[in-house]
Scaffold this motif. Sequence first.
Motif, PDB file in Angstrom:
ATOM      1  N   THR A 182       4.817  -3.793   4.063  1.00 25.34           N
ATOM      2  CA  THR A 182       3.909  -4.587   3.228  1.00 25.34           C
ATOM      3  C   THR A 182       2.571  -4.773   3.940  1.00 25.34           C
ATOM      4  OG1 THR A 182       5.744  -5.748   2.154  1.00 25.34           O
ATOM      5  CG2 THR A 182       3.597  -6.816   2.048  1.00 25.34           C
ATOM      6  N   ALA A 183       2.637  -5.049   5.243  1.00 22.85           N
ATOM      7  CA  ALA A 183       1.400  -5.201   6.020  1.00 22.85           C
ATOM      8  C   ALA A 183       0.606  -3.904   6.043  1.00 22.85           C
ATOM      9  CB  ALA A 183       1.737  -5.638   7.444  1.00 22.85           C
ATOM     10  N   ARG A 184       1.331  -2.790   6.114  1.00 21.28           N
ATOM     11  CA  ARG A 184       0.658  -1.495   6.120  1.00 21.28           C
ATOM     12  C   ARG A 184       0.001  -1.218   4.776  1.00 21.28           C
ATOM     13  NH1 ARG A 184       3.301   4.225   6.534  1.00 21.28           N
ATOM     14  NH2 ARG A 184       1.352   5.365   6.518  1.00 21.28           N
ATOM     15  N   ALA A 185       0.712  -1.554   3.696  1.00 17.56           N
ATOM     16  CA  ALA A 185       0.154  -1.377   2.352  1.00 17.56           C
ATOM     17  C   ALA A 185      -1.119  -2.210   2.208  1.00 17.56           C
ATOM     18  CB  ALA A 185       1.184  -1.777   1.303  1.00 17.56           C
ATOM     19  N   GLU A 186      -1.050  -3.435   2.733  1.00 19.09           N
ATOM     20  CA  GLU A 186      -2.198  -4.339   2.679  1.00 19.09           C
ATOM     21  C   GLU A 186      -3.416  -3.725   3.378  1.00 19.09           C
ATOM     22  OE1 GLU A 186      -0.279  -8.266   3.518  1.00 19.09           O
ATOM     23  OE2 GLU A 186      -2.358  -8.768   4.074  1.00 19.09           O
ATOM     24  N   ARG A 187      -3.184  -3.210   4.586  1.00 15.16           N
ATOM     25  CA  ARG A 187      -4.281  -2.595   5.350  1.00 15.16           C
ATOM     26  C   ARG A 187      -4.873  -1.400   4.616  1.00 15.16           C
ATOM     27  NH1 ARG A 187      -0.845  -3.421   9.726  1.00 15.16           N
ATOM     28  NH2 ARG A 187      -0.174  -1.245   9.759  1.00 15.16           N
ATOM     29  N   LEU A 188      -3.996  -0.552   4.076  1.00 12.30           N
ATOM     30  CA  LEU A 188      -4.471   0.646   3.393  1.00 12.30           C
ATOM     31  C   LEU A 188      -5.271   0.288   2.143  1.00 12.30           C
ATOM     32  CD1 LEU A 188      -1.255   2.826   3.794  1.00 12.30           C
ATOM     33  CD2 LEU A 188      -3.505   3.413   4.698  1.00 12.30           C
ATOM     34  N   LEU A 189      -4.821  -0.717   1.415  1.00 14.71           N
ATOM     35  CA  LEU A 189      -5.535  -1.131   0.201  1.00 14.71           C
ATOM     36  C   LEU A 189      -6.891  -1.737   0.543  1.00 14.71           C
ATOM     37  CD1 LEU A 189      -2.505  -2.604  -1.786  1.00 14.71           C
ATOM     38  CD2 LEU A 189      -3.833  -0.582  -2.435  1.00 14.71           C
ATOM     39  N   LYS A 190      -6.933  -2.536   1.609  1.00 16.87           N
ATOM     40  CA  LYS A 190      -8.203  -3.121   2.044  1.00 16.87           C
ATOM     41  C   LYS A 190      -9.192  -2.051   2.443  1.00 16.87           C
ATOM     42  CE  LYS A 190      -6.950  -7.737   3.545  1.00 16.87           C
ATOM     43  NZ  LYS A 190      -6.280  -8.381   4.682  1.00 16.87           N
ATOM     44  N   ALA A 191      -8.674  -1.029   3.132  1.00 23.66           N
ATOM     45  CA  ALA A 191      -9.536   0.072   3.566  1.00 23.66           C
ATOM     46  C   ALA A 191     -10.134   0.807   2.376  1.00 23.66           C
ATOM     47  CB  ALA A 191      -8.760   1.034   4.457  1.00 23.66           C
ATOM     48  N   LEU A 192      -9.469   0.710   1.224  1.00 27.52           N
ATOM     49  CA  LEU A 192      -9.995   1.353   0.009  1.00 27.52           C
ATOM     50  C   LEU A 192     -10.742   0.346  -0.869  1.00 27.52           C
ATOM     51  CD1 LEU A 192      -6.942   3.632  -0.929  1.00 27.52           C
ATOM     52  CD2 LEU A 192      -9.070   4.338   0.174  1.00 27.52           C
ATOM     53  N   ASP A 193     -11.097  -0.793  -0.274  1.00 29.94           N
ATOM     54  CA  ASP A 193     -11.851  -1.834  -0.993  1.00 29.94           C
ATOM     55  C   ASP A 193     -11.095  -2.433  -2.164  1.00 29.94           C
ATOM     56  OD1 ASP A 193     -14.166  -2.231   0.461  1.00 29.94           O
ATOM     57  OD2 ASP A 193     -15.086  -0.398  -0.348  1.00 29.94           O
ATOM     58  N   LEU A 194      -9.787  -2.510  -2.031  1.00 31.93           N
ATOM     59  CA  LEU A 194      -8.994  -3.106  -3.110  1.00 31.93           C
ATOM     60  C   LEU A 194      -8.338  -4.399  -2.596  1.00 31.93           C
ATOM     61  CD1 LEU A 194      -7.411   0.263  -4.326  1.00 31.93           C
ATOM     62  CD2 LEU A 194      -9.146  -1.046  -5.548  1.00 31.93           C
ATOM     63  N   SER A 195      -9.177  -5.321  -2.151  1.00 30.55           N
ATOM     64  CA  SER A 195      -8.697  -6.545  -1.507  1.00 30.55           C
ATOM     65  C   SER A 195      -7.829  -7.404  -2.420  1.00 30.55           C
ATOM     66  CB  SER A 195      -9.861  -7.400  -1.029  1.00 30.55           C
ATOM     67  OG  SER A 195     -10.812  -6.595  -0.414  1.00 30.55           O
ATOM     68  N   ILE A 244      10.420   8.593   4.248  1.00 33.21           N
ATOM     69  CA  ILE A 244      10.095   7.197   3.961  1.00 33.21           C
ATOM     70  C   ILE A 244       8.587   7.052   3.804  1.00 33.21           C
ATOM     71  CG2 ILE A 244      10.032   4.845   4.940  1.00 33.21           C
ATOM     72  CD1 ILE A 244      12.800   5.424   6.159  1.00 33.21           C
ATOM     73  N   ASN A 245       7.860   7.653   4.738  1.00 31.81           N
ATOM     74  CA  ASN A 245       6.407   7.576   4.705  1.00 31.81           C
ATOM     75  C   ASN A 245       5.845   8.196   3.423  1.00 31.81           C
ATOM     76  OD1 ASN A 245       3.874   6.969   6.014  1.00 31.81           O
ATOM     77  ND2 ASN A 245       3.623   9.191   6.222  1.00 31.81           N
ATOM     78  N   GLN A 246       6.351   9.366   3.091  1.00 28.49           N
ATOM     79  CA  GLN A 246       5.864  10.088   1.916  1.00 28.49           C
ATOM     80  C   GLN A 246       6.165   9.306   0.624  1.00 28.49           C
ATOM     81  OE1 GLN A 246       4.394  12.810   3.023  1.00 28.49           O
ATOM     82  NE2 GLN A 246       3.825  13.865   1.125  1.00 28.49           N
ATOM     83  N   THR A 247       7.359   8.754   0.536  1.00 30.63           N
ATOM     84  CA  THR A 247       7.733   7.977  -0.656  1.00 30.63           C
ATOM     85  C   THR A 247       6.877   6.720  -0.763  1.00 30.63           C
ATOM     86  OG1 THR A 247      10.003   8.774  -0.413  1.00 30.63           O
ATOM     87  CG2 THR A 247       9.655   6.910  -1.899  1.00 30.63           C
ATOM     88  N   PHE A 248       6.707   6.053   0.362  1.00 32.49           N
ATOM     89  CA  PHE A 248       5.882   4.840   0.407  1.00 32.49           C
ATOM     90  C   PHE A 248       4.457   5.135  -0.066  1.00 32.49           C
ATOM     91  CE2 PHE A 248       2.770   2.705   3.296  1.00 32.49           C
ATOM     92  CZ  PHE A 248       2.819   1.427   2.746  1.00 32.49           C
ATOM     93  N   LEU A 249       3.854   6.204   0.452  1.00 32.98           N
ATOM     94  CA  LEU A 249       2.476   6.525   0.071  1.00 32.98           C
ATOM     95  C   LEU A 249       2.388   6.997  -1.378  1.00 32.98           C
ATOM     96  CD1 LEU A 249       1.232   8.230   3.368  1.00 32.98           C
ATOM     97  CD2 LEU A 249       0.673   5.932   2.539  1.00 32.98           C
ATOM     98  N   HIS A 250       3.403   7.737  -1.818  1.00 28.63           N
ATOM     99  CA  HIS A 250       3.450   8.183  -3.216  1.00 28.63           C
ATOM    100  C   HIS A 250       3.408   6.966  -4.160  1.00 28.63           C
ATOM    101  CE1 HIS A 250       5.303  10.838  -6.526  1.00 28.63           C
ATOM    102  NE2 HIS A 250       5.303   9.615  -7.034  1.00 28.63           N
ATOM    103  N   GLU A 251       4.234   5.970  -3.847  1.00 26.48           N
ATOM    104  CA  GLU A 251       4.286   4.780  -4.703  1.00 26.48           C
ATOM    105  C   GLU A 251       3.008   3.950  -4.574  1.00 26.48           C
ATOM    106  OE1 GLU A 251       6.455   4.956  -6.833  1.00 26.48           O
ATOM    107  OE2 GLU A 251       7.796   6.353  -5.815  1.00 26.48           O
ATOM    108  N   LEU A 252       2.496   3.872  -3.356  1.00 29.44           N
ATOM    109  CA  LEU A 252       1.253   3.126  -3.150  1.00 29.44           C
ATOM    110  C   LEU A 252       0.106   3.764  -3.935  1.00 29.44           C
ATOM    111  CD1 LEU A 252       0.041   0.681  -1.674  1.00 29.44           C
ATOM    112  CD2 LEU A 252      -0.495   2.190   0.247  1.00 29.44           C
TER     113      LEU A 252
END
Length: 186
Positions: free
Chosen positions: A22-35, A81-89
């Motif tokens: 969840t923390a990783r998803a948060e960071r990735l979304l912030k990096a894409l300006d989707l705060s 796991i990584n690929q599935t996580f990023l696919h869903e994100l």
Amino acid sequence: MTDPGKNSQKVMIRIGFDEGLTARAERLLKALDLSEVAAKVTVNWNKRLRTTAGRAYSNLAKIELNPRLQLLPDEKRDHEINQTFLHELAHVVAHARNPKRRIQPHGDEWKQACADLGIPGEERCHSLNLGRTTRRKNFAYICPACEEVIYRVKRMNRSVACYSCCKNHNDGKYDNKFKLIEKRLV
Ligand SMILES: [Zn+2]
Ligand SMILES: [Zn+2]
């Protein structure tokens, strides 16, 4: 070719809310300006998923992953796991960027999101690929308590316990009592 050292290695199957992802998803979304979405995104391991590797409730920014991904062989596990996580994100990203438009689930917006998340060319479907489906399963792993069965092509060289039983009877922690019993199938 079993490594005796690995046999004693114990694996706990994670279920429910995943703080790290969840923390990783948060960071990735912030990096894409989707705060805004970053503030509400959650990643959960849902044991009810059977053959689906993962799914996303884009409007809720909710990602669910199949705990069975954790049972994949060592050489595949982290990657899958990584690929599935990023696919869903990527579904969450595509929706957040197009909140008012109806977009194709795996259309251009989603493909762009995959590229932005570092998995360009992602094409997988959502079904859990535990090796080629036509391949014969050689081993069965059975929970001594609830008798749930997992089939595998290759032998698992780790101690794996039943996630449902560890969750229900041992606070989600690994318990030898629920260690899966191996059966070689003929
Ligand atoms: Zn998808
Ligand atoms: Zn069980």
